[in-house]
Scaffold this motif. Sequence first.
Motif, PDB file in Angstrom:
ATOM      1  N   ALA A 117       0.756  -1.150   0.076  1.00  0.00           N
ATOM      2  CA  ALA A 117       0.079  -0.087   0.084  1.00  0.00           C
ATOM      3  C   ALA A 117       0.858   1.202   0.032  1.00  0.00           C
ATOM      4  CB  ALA A 117      -0.901   0.094   1.144  1.00  0.00           C
ATOM      5  N   ILE A 174      -5.923   2.907  -4.849  1.00  0.00           N
ATOM      6  CA  ILE A 174      -5.636   1.733  -3.929  1.00  0.00           C
ATOM      7  C   ILE A 174      -6.983   1.129  -3.299  1.00  0.00           C
ATOM      8  CG2 ILE A 174      -4.197   1.020  -1.969  1.00  0.00           C
ATOM      9  CD1 ILE A 174      -2.438   3.356  -2.221  1.00  0.00           C
ATOM     10  N   GLY A 220      -8.193  -1.886  -0.748  1.00  0.00           N
ATOM     11  CA  GLY A 220      -7.814  -2.862   0.116  1.00  0.00           C
ATOM     12  C   GLY A 220      -8.929  -3.798   0.623  1.00  0.00           C
ATOM     13  N   MET A 224      -6.212   2.361   5.989  1.00  0.00           N
ATOM     14  CA  MET A 224      -6.671   3.138   4.628  1.00  0.00           C
ATOM     15  C   MET A 224      -7.352   4.169   4.939  1.00  0.00           C
ATOM     16  SD  MET A 224      -8.194  -0.090   2.255  1.00  0.00           S
ATOM     17  CE  MET A 224      -8.682  -1.176   3.276  1.00  0.00           C
ATOM     18  N   TYR A 242      -4.942   6.868   5.017  1.00  0.00           N
ATOM     19  CA  TYR A 242      -4.290   7.014   4.013  1.00  0.00           C
ATOM     20  C   TYR A 242      -5.348   7.866   2.992  1.00  0.00           C
ATOM     21  CZ  TYR A 242       0.494   5.082   3.805  1.00  0.00           C
ATOM     22  OH  TYR A 242       1.884   4.964   4.043  1.00  0.00           O
ATOM     23  N   ILE A 289      -8.770   5.709  -2.270  1.00  0.00           N
ATOM     24  CA  ILE A 289      -8.703   4.600  -1.363  1.00  0.00           C
ATOM     25  C   ILE A 289      -9.925   4.043  -0.912  1.00  0.00           C
ATOM     26  CG2 ILE A 289      -7.679   3.928   1.044  1.00  0.00           C
ATOM     27  CD1 ILE A 289      -5.587   5.513  -0.435  1.00  0.00           C
TER      28      ILE A 289
END
Length: 242
Positions: free
Chosen positions: A115, A130, A132, A159, A162, A175
Amino acid sequence: MDQAKSVIITGATSGIGRELARIFVNHGYKTGGTGRRVERLEEMQNEFGDLFFYRQMDVTQFKQARTTLIELADEMGGMDIVVLNAGISNIQQSSAIETEQKGIDVNVSGFIQLANRSFDYFENRGSGQIVGISSIASMLGYGPSAPYNASKAFISNYMQGYRQKALRSDADIIITDIKPGFVESELTEGQKNMFWVASSKKAALQIFKAIVNRKHYAYITRRWRLIAWLIKMVPDRIIDRI
Ligand SMILES: NC(=O)c1ccc[n+]([C@@H]2O[C@H](COP(=O)([O-])OP(=O)(O)OC[C@H]3O[C@@H](n4cnc5c(N)ncnc54)[C@H](OP(=O)(O)O)[C@@H]3O)[C@@H](O)[C@H]2O)c1
């Protein structure tokens, strides 16, 4: 649809990752898949054709995994989306503590290595996404799978952090935290007491839609939103007794 888009999926050799790779290829995306079982990746390339690229990767070989991700992205002419899907649950090692540590190595350490590398990559490139795969399990501790639930709580929280970093970045980085309930796959094989179990194919289709719609969060299947709401409502002292 933009034919030039490209996506890399970790843990693409089975279950959700494999079905998601199939859907991306069918929608014309250049699709990269990784995993340890290279024979499965070869099989996928035979089945999916020229839009599918692959590299063998063990996410617990941190430095190598970071390098491999970028090598694969370069081979594909760039990466627009990364789906960090590789994960394990309670795979027995030689002792209880080793079993717990292995879960953290794959689900947490392997996750953050890729990540973090992807975030840098997208910042340099100016945009990216990104994704997850956490879990509904991220929302509560659970005795029989304490490290698994904790690992998913970690990545979900990570996350969120981020996402805040992305908002402060000049780059356009999305994200996406995907929270599946129960999905039929090698990971849940033989598991009892499951309900609302989705096939990997159905789960992957809903995940695909959440990704292309650039969602920040998605419950898979959608009805798991209800369970998430219930978990948030019920006090911990009651959860601890269930
Ligand atoms: N199934 C569910 O009910 C459910 C629910 C919530 C969340 N999830 C999450 O969804 C994700 C996908 O799970 P799944 O259900 O599709 O399970 P799965 O069929 O067992 O797939 C797991 C994938 O992770 C890869 N993987 C495992 N260890 C790895 C390692 N050290 N390095 C690289 N790749 C590794 C495996 O590939 P190799 O073995 O080839 O390396 C495999 O492709 C996981 O993160 C899981 O926690 C699943």
